[in-house]
Design a protein around this motif. Structure first.
Motif, PDB file in Angstrom:
ATOM      1  N   ASN A  91       1.841 -14.490  -3.529  1.00  0.00           N
ATOM      2  CA  ASN A  91       1.797 -15.905  -4.328  1.00  0.00           C
ATOM      3  C   ASN A  91       1.275 -16.728  -2.788  1.00  0.00           C
ATOM      4  OD1 ASN A  91       3.956 -17.454  -5.291  1.00  0.00           O
ATOM      5  ND2 ASN A  91       4.297 -15.466  -5.165  1.00  0.00           N
ATOM      6  N   GLY A  92       0.991 -15.626  -1.566  1.00  0.00           N
ATOM      7  CA  GLY A  92      -0.271 -16.582  -0.552  1.00  0.00           C
ATOM      8  C   GLY A  92      -0.202 -17.258   0.276  1.00  0.00           C
ATOM      9  N   GLU A  93      -0.462 -17.849   0.990  1.00  0.00           N
ATOM     10  CA  GLU A  93      -0.555 -18.228   2.121  1.00  0.00           C
ATOM     11  C   GLU A  93       0.178 -19.973   2.231  1.00  0.00           C
ATOM     12  OE1 GLU A  93      -1.301 -18.414   5.215  1.00  0.00           O
ATOM     13  OE2 GLU A  93      -2.242 -15.783   4.596  1.00  0.00           O
ATOM     14  N   SER A  94       0.455 -20.660   1.230  1.00  0.00           N
ATOM     15  CA  SER A  94       1.504 -21.311   1.559  1.00  0.00           C
ATOM     16  C   SER A  94       2.897 -20.882   0.901  1.00  0.00           C
ATOM     17  CB  SER A  94       0.851 -22.375  -0.341  1.00  0.00           C
ATOM     18  OG  SER A  94       0.932 -21.753  -1.580  1.00  0.00           O
ATOM     19  N   CYS A  95       3.023 -19.757   0.603  1.00  0.00           N
ATOM     20  CA  CYS A  95       4.662 -19.805   0.423  1.00  0.00           C
ATOM     21  C   CYS A  95       5.055 -19.189   1.868  1.00  0.00           C
ATOM     22  CB  CYS A  95       4.438 -18.129  -0.619  1.00  0.00           C
ATOM     23  SG  CYS A  95       6.080 -17.064  -0.339  1.00  0.00           S
ATOM     24  N   VAL A  96       4.064 -18.434   2.694  1.00  0.00           N
ATOM     25  CA  VAL A  96       4.253 -18.197   3.789  1.00  0.00           C
ATOM     26  C   VAL A  96       4.808 -19.469   4.233  1.00  0.00           C
ATOM     27  CG1 VAL A  96       3.026 -16.915   6.203  1.00  0.00           C
ATOM     28  CG2 VAL A  96       2.407 -16.045   4.435  1.00  0.00           C
ATOM     29  N   ALA A 108      -9.694 -11.465  -3.940  1.00  0.00           N
ATOM     30  CA  ALA A 108     -10.061 -10.555  -2.938  1.00  0.00           C
ATOM     31  C   ALA A 108      -9.257 -10.678  -1.626  1.00  0.00           C
ATOM     32  CB  ALA A 108     -11.382  -9.673  -2.852  1.00  0.00           C
ATOM     33  N   ALA A 109      -9.124 -12.151  -1.566  1.00  0.00           N
ATOM     34  CA  ALA A 109      -8.796 -12.525  -0.653  1.00  0.00           C
ATOM     35  C   ALA A 109      -7.692 -11.995  -0.367  1.00  0.00           C
ATOM     36  CB  ALA A 109      -9.261 -14.073   0.130  1.00  0.00           C
ATOM     37  N   ILE A 110      -6.124 -12.791  -1.683  1.00  0.00           N
ATOM     38  CA  ILE A 110      -4.957 -12.890  -1.872  1.00  0.00           C
ATOM     39  C   ILE A 110      -4.406 -11.602  -2.822  1.00  0.00           C
ATOM     40  CG2 ILE A 110      -3.354 -13.880  -3.281  1.00  0.00           C
ATOM     41  CD1 ILE A 110      -4.449 -17.032  -3.215  1.00  0.00           C
ATOM     42  N   SER A 170      -6.637 -18.494   2.439  1.00  0.00           N
ATOM     43  CA  SER A 170      -6.022 -16.871   2.795  1.00  0.00           C
ATOM     44  C   SER A 170      -6.626 -16.706   4.147  1.00  0.00           C
ATOM     45  CB  SER A 170      -6.460 -16.651   1.540  1.00  0.00           C
ATOM     46  OG  SER A 170      -6.171 -17.426   0.286  1.00  0.00           O
ATOM     47  N   VAL A 171      -7.675 -17.257   4.501  1.00  0.00           N
ATOM     48  CA  VAL A 171      -8.411 -16.183   6.224  1.00  0.00           C
ATOM     49  C   VAL A 171      -7.945 -16.817   7.040  1.00  0.00           C
ATOM     50  CG1 VAL A 171     -10.550 -14.982   3.913  1.00  0.00           C
ATOM     51  CG2 VAL A 171     -10.920 -17.183   5.571  1.00  0.00           C
ATOM     52  N   GLY A 172      -7.984 -17.792   6.862  1.00  0.00           N
ATOM     53  CA  GLY A 172      -6.819 -18.992   8.021  1.00  0.00           C
ATOM     54  C   GLY A 172      -8.406 -19.928   8.880  1.00  0.00           C
ATOM     55  N   GLN A 173      -8.336 -20.575   7.915  1.00  0.00           N
ATOM     56  CA  GLN A 173     -10.280 -21.887   7.894  1.00  0.00           C
ATOM     57  C   GLN A 173      -9.276 -22.612   7.141  1.00  0.00           C
ATOM     58  OE1 GLN A 173     -13.611 -20.605   6.597  1.00  0.00           O
ATOM     59  NE2 GLN A 173     -13.300 -18.696   7.077  1.00  0.00           N
ATOM     60  N   SER A 180      -0.166 -12.344   7.440  1.00  0.00           N
ATOM     61  CA  SER A 180      -0.494 -13.799   7.188  1.00  0.00           C
ATOM     62  C   SER A 180      -1.969 -14.312   8.125  1.00  0.00           C
ATOM     63  CB  SER A 180       0.593 -15.243   7.048  1.00  0.00           C
ATOM     64  OG  SER A 180       0.107 -16.421   7.626  1.00  0.00           O
ATOM     65  N   LYS A 181      -2.785 -14.044   7.630  1.00  0.00           N
ATOM     66  CA  LYS A 181      -4.017 -14.205   8.507  1.00  0.00           C
ATOM     67  C   LYS A 181      -4.028 -15.801   8.689  1.00  0.00           C
ATOM     68  CE  LYS A 181      -6.628 -11.440   5.955  1.00  0.00           C
ATOM     69  NZ  LYS A 181      -7.930 -10.807   4.440  1.00  0.00           N
ATOM     70  N   ALA A 182      -3.605 -17.214   8.153  1.00  0.00           N
ATOM     71  CA  ALA A 182      -3.659 -17.503   8.606  1.00  0.00           C
ATOM     72  C   ALA A 182      -2.401 -17.883  10.160  1.00  0.00           C
ATOM     73  CB  ALA A 182      -3.070 -18.699   7.331  1.00  0.00           C
ATOM     74  N   SER A 183      -1.360 -17.610  10.059  1.00  0.00           N
ATOM     75  CA  SER A 183      -0.845 -17.364  11.743  1.00  0.00           C
ATOM     76  C   SER A 183      -1.121 -16.295  12.115  1.00  0.00           C
ATOM     77  CB  SER A 183       0.712 -16.450  10.764  1.00  0.00           C
ATOM     78  OG  SER A 183       1.303 -17.311   9.994  1.00  0.00           O
TER      79      SER A 183
END
Length: 637
Positions: free
Chosen positions: A580-585, A228-230, A280-283, A627-630
């Motif tokens: 591909n998620g946060e790692s791709c970003v 659900a997050a990705i 994915s949610v930036g933690q 990107s939520k992490a961004s």
């Protein structure tokens, strides 16, 4: 003179960390330990009188009658798991159950009929689920597994109902599972679908849950959380609303049986999914804590050693192999992209990683045909190629770092006389680099940077003759993962070479080993191709011209890498990039940051003019990836 009045002192930990006697980072509004366990973080002022602490013996059995809302859910910290690494080798592939909490409290995991629903277990939507669970445990310290599961289940159901969605808990979980196997399984094939289907049965309304497998339930809701997050909203509309609910349920459910957990592939997959959710949610802090927890279990199970797989059944052994290599790659990615220390590092390589790659699981990793009816490679092929790529890159970076330390006289933490690298050392490093560059050489056509280019005369076609079939999503996702990672790792290695050259000049013989001479000017190639260590040491004027030439070649190589990265992004759909998620970003961001740095620090270079074309393009691409992490990084979190 003794005081009878209680002393006030400033607390050095929150209530939970102080009770468990673990280190608290004092973050507000919630410390990392409470955040990881979805607990309400509170800081209370302690009142104590001088003198020895009183000893209470309220329990006839001599056990401490502590607050069971805390002690019953005692988690294994990373330190506790790591300390178990010195234990004797297990007699089977499963680790013996972890020791019970010190207060002797435990849960009965034997099959237990569901008792009558206790009113205290049901909470209103406004009540915190973690507090509801704790208050229930405090009032009912000897609850059965079925009753504890009922609390978690009803908490999750109530939270989802409060969202006002026209879907049941079971239907939402079913959507998550379907999206996972359609969109994420090609990147992380680390679960067995029949087990997940069993977990979905536990979420079906009206089912009498007399036998509860908490591990299967926890695995299922953790899978729902990361999915659900990705998965982007263009595919899964409700995903962003329900992700946190499933994540919290997985954390609470894991606490119910953590003290008696027998480690399996599911144990690692649960923690990996939880880490993926927080990523994915930036933690970032929580992400690394949970990834380290998964790595510690893999070390405990000795998954790097092929001998450890002898007593596993086929499915379990394949899942454990995949999980080890996923963690190996994730560990290196965290070290390279987020500057974390590498856990599965040098000592494992020195002692030997003997575990083989995984094979296909019948019925799960089936062959996929494209629109033209041509069958693609097994799904596990792209997954294993990714491990080849990261392993080869890590060996190059490790050898580069080791060789630079030797040449600078800082080997093994001791200061020694620096020296020029020998021919055999450079040859070995060159071989490692060639292994990295060719690690994707045998990739199937659908996973190459240009998935329509065939090297066979029988199938090669010119542009006007070419029949293009849309790439199946599974292969499109794996292609993005492989090619974006490859370009990112090329840049990291070039930067490592740059540090080797500029920090200590005699290391300059590295450079011709790794770059073709056509990237340098003809007048300078001959001087760099035949370095003279004597000149480098004794001449005060020969060093600068060589350094300037090498710098231009390095800058040009970085620009070429950025162009290749942009081609991969240009030939990929935005949805697949997001999947591909946060790692791709993070990989795309690293290359974009390198271009901005090049422009700022080398304004007078012709290469900087080439890089200036990308100055606005990379930020534009990153903005579209949402990107939520961004966002968290930009907010200073």
């Amino acid at each position: 003179m003794p005081r009878d009045r209680p002393l006030q002192r400033l607390t050095q930990a929150c209530d939970y960390c102080r009770t468990r006697k673990i280190k608290c980072d004092l973050r507000r509004p919630s410390c990392a330990n409470c955040e990881n366990r979805s607990l309400s973080c509170r800081f209370s002022t302690q009142q104590r009188k001088r003198g020895p602490r009183p000893v209470f013996h309220s329990n006839p059995g001599g056990e401490d009658d502590e607050d069971l809302s805390q002690t019953t859910l005692e988690p294994h910290t990373t330190t506790q798991i790591t300390s178990n690494l010195t234990h004797s080798h297990r007699q089977s592939h499963l680790t013996p159950p972890s020791p019970l909490p010190a207060d002797g409290s435990h849960f009965d995991q034997s099959p237990d009929p569901v008792g009558s629903v206790i009113p205290d277990a049901i909470h209103t939507p406004s009540q915190s689920p973690s507090l509801s669970q704790h208050s229930f445990l405090a009032r009912n310290p000897h609850s059965s597994t079925s009753e504890l599961f009922t609390v978690v289940y009803q908490d999750l159901e109530a939270e989802l109902s409060s969202l006002g969605l026209n879907s049941t808990l079971h239907s939402l979980a079913r959507s998550c599972v379907n999206h996972f196997f359609d969109c994420l399984y090609p990147l992380m094939p680390i679960v067995y679908r029949p087990k997940i289907e069993l977990g979905l049965c536990l979420l079906h309304p009206g089912i009498e849950r007399r036998e509860i497998d908490l591990e299967v339930f926890t695995l299922t809701v953790a899978l729902c959380a990361i999915t659900a997050a990705i998965v982007p909203s263009t595919i899964f509309t409700e995903g962003s609303l329900i992700a946190e609910k499933f994540y919290r349920a997985s954390k609470r459910s894991l606490e119910l049986y953590r003290g008696k957990e027998q480690y399996t592939s599911s144990s690692i997959a649960i923690r990996y999914f939880q880490s993926g959710y927080t990523h994915s949610v930036g933690q970032p802090r929580t992400t690394w804590d949970e990834l380290e927890s998964a790595i510690a279990l893999a070390q405990e199970m000795r998954l790097h050693d092929e001998v450890s797989y002898a007593n596993m059944d086929y499915v379990e052994s394949q899942l454990c192999r995949r999980l080890f290599w996923v963690l190996f790659t994730g560990d290196k990615s965290a070290g390279i992209l987020r500057k974390h220390h590498i856990t599965l590092g040098r000592y494992l390589l020195e002692s030997g990683i003997t575990v083989c790659y995984s094979k296909s699981l019948e019925g799960e990793d089936s062959y996929i045909e494209d629109d033209l009816g041509e069958r693609g490679p097994p799904l596990i092929t792209g997954f294993n190629l990714n491990q080849d790529l990261w392993r080869a890159a890590y060996l190059v970076l490790l050898e580069t770092d080791t060789l630079r330390a030797r040449c600078m006289g800082r080997e093994d933490g001791e200061d020694r006389n620096g020296r020029t690298p020998t021919a055999s050392e450079l040859s070995h490093l060159s071989d490692l680099y060639i292994s990295f560059e060719t690690s994707l050489g045998d990739a199937p056509t659908c996973l190459r940077v240009n998935p329509t280019l065939s090297f066979s005369p029988a199938t090669f076609a010119f542009g006007q003759e070419q029949r293009t079939a849309s790439l199946h999503r599974a292969f499109a996702l794996q292609r993005i993962n492989l090619q974006v990672s490859y370009q990112c790792l090329r840049l990291v290695i070039v930067q490592a070479m740059s540090a080797s050259i500029t920090s200590f000049h005699p290391v300059s013989p590295f450079w011709p080993t790794f770059l073709p001479l056509h990237t340098m000017s003809p007048s300078s190639a001959s001087s760099v191709d035949r370095p003279d260590a004597t000149i480098a040491h004794n001449s005060s004027i020969s060093e600068q011209p060589i350094h300037r030439c090498e710098s231009s070649a390095l800058l040009l190589q970085k620009v070429r890498i950025a162009e290749d990265m942009l081609y991969v992004l240009h030939t990929s759909s935005l949805e697949n990039l997001r999947l591909n998620g946060e790692s791709c970003v993070e990989k795309i961001r690293l290359v974009g940051a390198a271009m901005l740095e090049l422009i700022d620090h080398h304004r007078d270079s012709l290469v900087a003019g080439m890089a200036s074309r990308f100055k606005e393009l990379f930020p534009h691409i990153l903005a579209h990836l949402r990107s939520k992490a961004s966002d968290s990084l930009a907010s200073g979190l």
